[in-house]
Structure formats: C-alpha cells, structure tokens
Design an enzyme around this catalytic site. Structure first.
Site, short mmCIF file in Angstrom:
data_model
loop_
_atom_site.label_atom_id
_atom_site.label_comp_id
_atom_site.label_asym_id
_atom_site.label_seq_id
_atom_site.Cartn_x
_atom_site.Cartn_y
_atom_site.Cartn_z
N ILE A 194 0.84 -1.20 0.00
CA ILE A 194 0.00 0.00 0.00
C ILE A 194 0.88 1.26 0.00
N ASN A 217 9.53 -6.92 4.50
CA ASN A 217 8.49 -7.55 3.66
C ASN A 217 8.38 -6.85 2.31
N ASP A 235 14.97 0.75 10.32
CA ASP A 235 13.98 0.00 11.08
C ASP A 235 13.32 0.97 12.06
N PHE A 281 2.87 3.28 7.58
CA PHE A 281 2.44 1.95 7.10
C PHE A 281 3.22 0.83 7.78
N SER A 296 -7.31 -0.88 10.36
CA SER A 296 -7.89 -1.99 9.61
C SER A 296 -9.33 -2.24 10.03
N TYR A 352 -2.14 -9.70 15.75
CA TYR A 352 -2.06 -8.65 14.73
C TYR A 352 -3.22 -7.66 14.90
N LYS A 402 -3.59 -3.32 16.09
CA LYS A 402 -4.32 -2.18 15.49
C LYS A 402 -5.19 -1.50 16.54
N TYR A 435 -8.68 0.43 6.72
CA TYR A 435 -8.77 -0.14 5.38
C TYR A 435 -9.64 -1.39 5.43
N ARG A 488 -12.28 -21.53 7.16
CA ARG A 488 -10.97 -21.21 7.75
C ARG A 488 -11.21 -20.70 9.17
N GLY A 491 -11.31 -18.69 12.37
CA GLY A 491 -11.15 -17.26 12.63
C GLY A 491 -11.77 -16.35 11.59
N ASP A 492 -12.21 -16.92 10.44
CA ASP A 492 -12.81 -16.05 9.42
C ASP A 492 -14.14 -15.49 9.90
P1 NAD Z 1 3.45 -4.62 3.42
O1 NAD Z 1 4.05 -5.70 4.25
O2 NAD Z 1 3.47 -4.79 1.95
O3 NAD Z 1 4.14 -3.21 3.77
C1 NAD Z 1 4.63 -2.91 5.03
C2 NAD Z 1 6.04 -2.39 4.84
O4 NAD Z 1 6.56 -2.04 6.12
C3 NAD Z 1 7.00 -3.42 4.24
O5 NAD Z 1 7.69 -2.83 3.17
C4 NAD Z 1 7.94 -3.77 5.39
O6 NAD Z 1 9.23 -4.09 4.92
C5 NAD Z 1 7.90 -2.52 6.22
N1 NAD Z 1 8.17 -2.69 7.64
C6 NAD Z 1 7.63 -3.58 8.51
N2 NAD Z 1 8.13 -3.39 9.73
C7 NAD Z 1 9.00 -2.34 9.65
C8 NAD Z 1 9.82 -1.66 10.58
N3 NAD Z 1 9.90 -2.04 11.85
N4 NAD Z 1 10.56 -0.63 10.14
C9 NAD Z 1 10.53 -0.24 8.84
N5 NAD Z 1 9.77 -0.85 7.92
C10 NAD Z 1 9.01 -1.89 8.32
O7 NAD Z 1 1.96 -4.40 3.95
P2 NAD Z 1 0.78 -3.54 3.35
O8 NAD Z 1 -0.26 -4.47 2.89
O9 NAD Z 1 1.30 -2.52 2.43
O10 NAD Z 1 0.24 -2.87 4.68
C11 NAD Z 1 0.62 -1.56 5.07
C12 NAD Z 1 -0.08 -1.22 6.36
O11 NAD Z 1 -1.50 -1.34 6.17
C13 NAD Z 1 0.25 -2.12 7.55
O12 NAD Z 1 0.27 -1.34 8.71
C14 NAD Z 1 -0.91 -3.08 7.58
O13 NAD Z 1 -1.12 -3.60 8.87
C15 NAD Z 1 -2.05 -2.17 7.17
N6 NAD Z 1 -3.21 -2.88 6.60
C16 NAD Z 1 -3.01 -3.73 5.54
C17 NAD Z 1 -4.11 -4.40 5.01
C18 NAD Z 1 -3.93 -5.40 3.89
O14 NAD Z 1 -4.82 -6.24 3.69
N7 NAD Z 1 -2.87 -5.35 3.11
C19 NAD Z 1 -5.38 -4.19 5.53
C20 NAD Z 1 -5.53 -3.29 6.60
C21 NAD Z 1 -4.43 -2.64 7.12
C1 WQD Z 2 -10.67 -12.82 2.06
C2 WQD Z 2 -11.74 -13.88 1.87
C3 WQD Z 2 -11.40 -15.94 3.06
C4 WQD Z 2 -7.82 -17.15 0.89
C5 WQD Z 2 -7.25 -10.15 6.20
C6 WQD Z 2 -6.95 -9.74 7.61
C7 WQD Z 2 -7.49 -8.37 7.89
C8 WQD Z 2 -7.02 -7.36 6.84
C9 WQD Z 2 -7.28 -7.86 5.46
C10 WQD Z 2 -5.02 -6.33 7.61
C11 WQD Z 2 -12.09 -14.59 3.17
C12 WQD Z 2 -11.35 -16.16 1.57
C13 WQD Z 2 -8.94 -16.45 1.32
C14 WQD Z 2 -8.00 -18.40 0.25
C15 WQD Z 2 -10.39 -18.15 0.49
N1 WQD Z 2 -5.61 -7.18 6.91
N2 WQD Z 2 -10.19 -16.94 1.13
N3 WQD Z 2 -9.28 -18.85 0.08
O1 WQD Z 2 -9.31 -12.58 6.00
O2 WQD Z 2 -10.76 -10.76 4.99
O3 WQD Z 2 -8.65 -10.16 6.04
O4 WQD Z 2 -6.72 -9.18 5.31
O5 WQD Z 2 -5.43 -5.59 8.44
O6 WQD Z 2 -7.06 -8.02 9.16
O7 WQD Z 2 -7.55 -10.68 8.50
O8 WQD Z 2 -8.61 -11.38 3.88
O9 WQD Z 2 -7.69 -12.09 1.72
O10 WQD Z 2 -7.31 -13.56 3.74
O11 WQD Z 2 -9.58 -13.41 2.77
O12 WQD Z 2 -11.51 -18.62 0.33
O13 WQD Z 2 -7.05 -19.09 -0.11
O14 WQD Z 2 -11.24 -14.90 1.00
O15 WQD Z 2 -12.10 -16.97 3.68
O16 WQD Z 2 -13.48 -14.79 3.17
P1 WQD Z 2 -9.41 -11.31 5.28
P2 WQD Z 2 -8.19 -12.63 3.01
#
Ligand code: NAD
Ligand code: WQD
Length: 341
Positions: free
Chosen positions: A15, A38, A61, A83, A127, A152, A156, A180, A298, A300-301
C-alpha cells in the site's frame, strides 16, 4: 512546521508504494523509510518509472529510535504516513511478541520523534479487523470495535488507543486513522503491486498465483455461511483508490479541516462481494478458468463485513472509483509482470 515533506514508513510495501506514487503526483516531497522485512529495494524503480521522479529511500527500522531520530533531524517532515508493520494474521498467532514488538515499538518511536522534532500530522494504517463480526452491516465509524481475534488485530486496537491518548496529552498532534477494508489489485502500469512472500494467505494473490500455475488449486473456505451464495463477504478496495484516500487525509489535516484532532475513517467501497463472486469475476474479465474447490471454513474467518464509506466520501471528498472488473484485471496484469521477471 510548514512544508510539504512527508515521511512514509513502510513505503516500499504494497500500500505504501502505491501511496508514494500518488504523493509524488500530488507534488509532495517524500522520504521512504523501510527495513525491507516484507519488501524489496527494487520497488523504488517501479515507483520512479511511474512518476518520473526520484524516490528518496533509507533502509531504517522503525524500532531503531536513534536511526529514526536522525531521519527526522535531516528531513524535518511536516507529516508522517505510518504503514510500517507486520501484517500476517496467522504468523501473529505463532509469534505474538514479534508482532507486539514491531508494531507497537514502531509507532511509539515515530510519535516520540514527531514530538521532539515538531512534526504534527500522522496518518495511520488501521484496519477493518477492529470491527470483527459486526452485528449490523455495513459498518460505520460508530460501529463498536470488538475484541481482537489475533495479536495482529490487537496491535491495530492498541495503536489506535496510543494515538488517541497521545492527541489528548500532546496538544499539537493531529491524527487520522484510516481503517482499510480489503485492499486488492495493482497499479494500472503493472510496475508496482503486492509481493507476497511464500504461500499467500490473502485471497487475491492466491487467485493470481493459481491462475499462473504457481499454486495448483485455490481453496474457497466455506460455502455454508449465511450469505446469498454461502461464501464469505468482504469489501475489496482497489489499492490505488486506497492510496488516494491518504492524499485526501493529508490535505484535510494541512488545510485545518479536521473536526477533531483524532479522526477515523472507513476506507472501503461500500460493496460487499463474496469469495465466489471474486472467483467468477476474475475468470470472466481475464478470460481464464481457475482451478478451485470448496473446502471447510478457515478458523477465525468472519462471515461478512463491508464498509459504509459515506463519512469518508463526505468529509474527505474521496470515493472509491475503480470497478471490481478493472481491479481484478490489474491484479492479473501484475501477476503476469512478476512471471516475466
Ligand atoms: P506490506 O508488508 O506490503 O508493507 C509494510 C512495509 O513495512 C513493508 O515494506 C515492510 O518491509 C515494512 N516494515 C515492517 N516493519 C518495519 C519496521 N519495523 N521498520 C521499517 N519498515 C518496516 O503491507 P501492506 O499491505 O502494504 O500494509 C501496510 C499497512 O497497512 C500495515 O500497517 C498493515 O497492517 C495495514 N493494513 C493492511 C491491510 C492489507 O490487507 N494489506 C489491511 C488493513 C491494514
Ligand atoms: C478474504 C476472503 C477468506 C484465501 C485479512 C486480515 C485483515 C485485513 C485484510 C489487515 C475470506 C477467503 C482467502 C483463500 C479463500 N488485513 N479466502 N481462500 O481474512 O478478509 O482479512 O486481510 O489488516 O485483518 O484478516 O482477507 O484475503 O485472507 O480473505 O476462500 O485461499 O477470501 O475466507 O473470506 P481477510 P483474506
């Protein structure tokens, strides 16, 4: 402090990288700090190829306060978009201390450095996980938060609380927490996107890797939920639309439009889409057949969650615009780009 410099922690990630593109295109001066835990250093070149602007990046870091302090000293940002965090739900259950250490220490260090150096604005990546399974759908910002079901998710909750308490205590802080929903897809250029490590946990990378033949079969987790087709429902938000919400949030802070020094917004589309609808739409728009089968639920879903984004629409002047079709096309184009690397 009045300038247009934005420090983006975790800006090499999924993101973050899309947000850096939007920031650069909006004229902000950006510095990325990321420890690459990551992500990859090469993401920088993808961003530069899109915007035609140089990306400033330091491998730092956020748990290392002294290193962060130097970054603030030198760059003196007006705003931070935070992020950086570890985000794998399952891994957090296995390694809770790593998650609490990384996600909480990073935020505390950032806020400490902001105080010291007079940086006032922070946009935080929260989130929809904080809502858990809500009683009433769609969820608004007033929907009560539920006890987290993973370390995790708990980070948040705690980070939101740390931010709320900091605003009360330290008069000048301004915080916008963006909750998000499920970010998916990639930049339309296919030059940046999600880089999942190992076997993806999230649906879309698993779908695209299955389509690419990297995974043999997609498991659809459950078709016996209380939803129209029995599979779970989520609010899938295009990552570029999500990135643009950060620009809107920054603008709101910088223009003094906040109603409260701590604000929360749901960043979603307002549309609930089932897992099976994702599979069918992905097949249709990309002209592919996906090898999938229905398996058990799954652990926890949650059954269903989607956003009421009207507060963000009205207050931020932001709205999700991409269609699900375009987004799923972009996800496949990005996978094809990775296949050719
Ligand atoms: P991502 O893992 O692609 O990006 C996170 C970045 O942070 C990575 O590049 C990683 O190397 C870096 N990072 C982690 N720990 C660090 C540290 N201690 N110091 C410096 N860099 C560090 O993840 P993303 O999907 O881009 O998510 C970004 C943010 O959004 C996160 O806070 C995540 O929890 C939140 N979020 C993501 C989602 C999702 O589904 N992707 C949903 C809701 C919230
Ligand atoms: C989406 C849907 C699964 C994989 C997670 C985190 C949440 C947030 C977003 C960060 C679900 C189904 C998935 C597969 C499937 N992240 N699924 N087969 O679980 O909604 O949320 O990411 O904050 O905190 O929990 O996302 O992409 O894992 O799943 O059927 O192989 O797809 O059951 O309904 P989720 P997801």
């Amino acid at each position: 402090m009045d300038n247009n410099r934005v420090l983006v922690t975790g800006g090499m990630g999924y993101i973050g990288s899309h947000t850096v593109v939007e920031l650069q295109e909006a004229g902000y001066e950006v510095l990325i700090v990321d420890n690459l835990s990551n992500s990859e250093a090469s993401v920088k070149y993808g961003i530069e190829a899109i915007t035609g602007k140089k990306v400033e990046f330091e491998q730092v870091d956020c748990c290392d306060y002294d290193a962060l302090d130097k970054v603030f000293e030198r760059f003196a940002p007006q705003s931070v978009i935070h992020f950086a965090a570890s985000k794998a739900v399952g891994e957090s259950v296995q390694q809770p201390l790593m998650y609490y250490r990384n996600n909480l220490n990073s935020l505390v260090n950032i806020l400490t450095a902001m105080r010291k150096h007079g940086t006032e604005n922070i946009v935080f990546s929260s989130s929809c996980t904080v809502y858990g399974q809500a009683e009433k759908l769609p969820v608004t910002e007033q929907t009560p938060r539920r006890e987290a079901t993973s370390p995790y998710g708990n980070t948040k909750h705690i980070c939101e609380d740390i931010l709320r308490d900091s605003v009360v205590a330290y008069g000048d802080f301004k915080v916008i927490a963006l909750r998000y929903f499920n970010p998916i897809g990639a930049h339309p250029s296919a030059l940046i996107g999600e880089l999942p490590r190992g076997v993806p946990n999230n649906l879309i990378p698993f779908v695209t890797q299955t389509a690419a033949g990297i995974r043999e079969q997609l498991s659809v987790f459950g078709d016996d939920y209380n939803t129209p087709d029995g599979s779970c429902i989520r609010d899938y938000i295009n990552v570029v639309d999500l990135a643009k919400a950060h620009i809107a949030a920054l603008g709101r802070m910088r223009q003094g439009k906040m109603k409260d020094s701590f604000e929360v917004f749901n960043v979603g589309t307002g549309n609930g889409v089932s897992t099976l609808e994702i599979v069918k739409t992905f097949e249709k728009v990309n002209g592919l057949k996906l090898n999938y089968r229905i398996v058990g639920r799954r652990a926890g879903d949650i059954e269903a969650v989607w956003a009421d984004p009207s507060y963000a629409n009205n207050e931020l002047g932001w709205k999700a615009e991409a269609t699900l079709e375009d987004t799923l096309r972009s996800a496949w184009n990005w996978q094809k780009h990775l296949n050719n690397k």
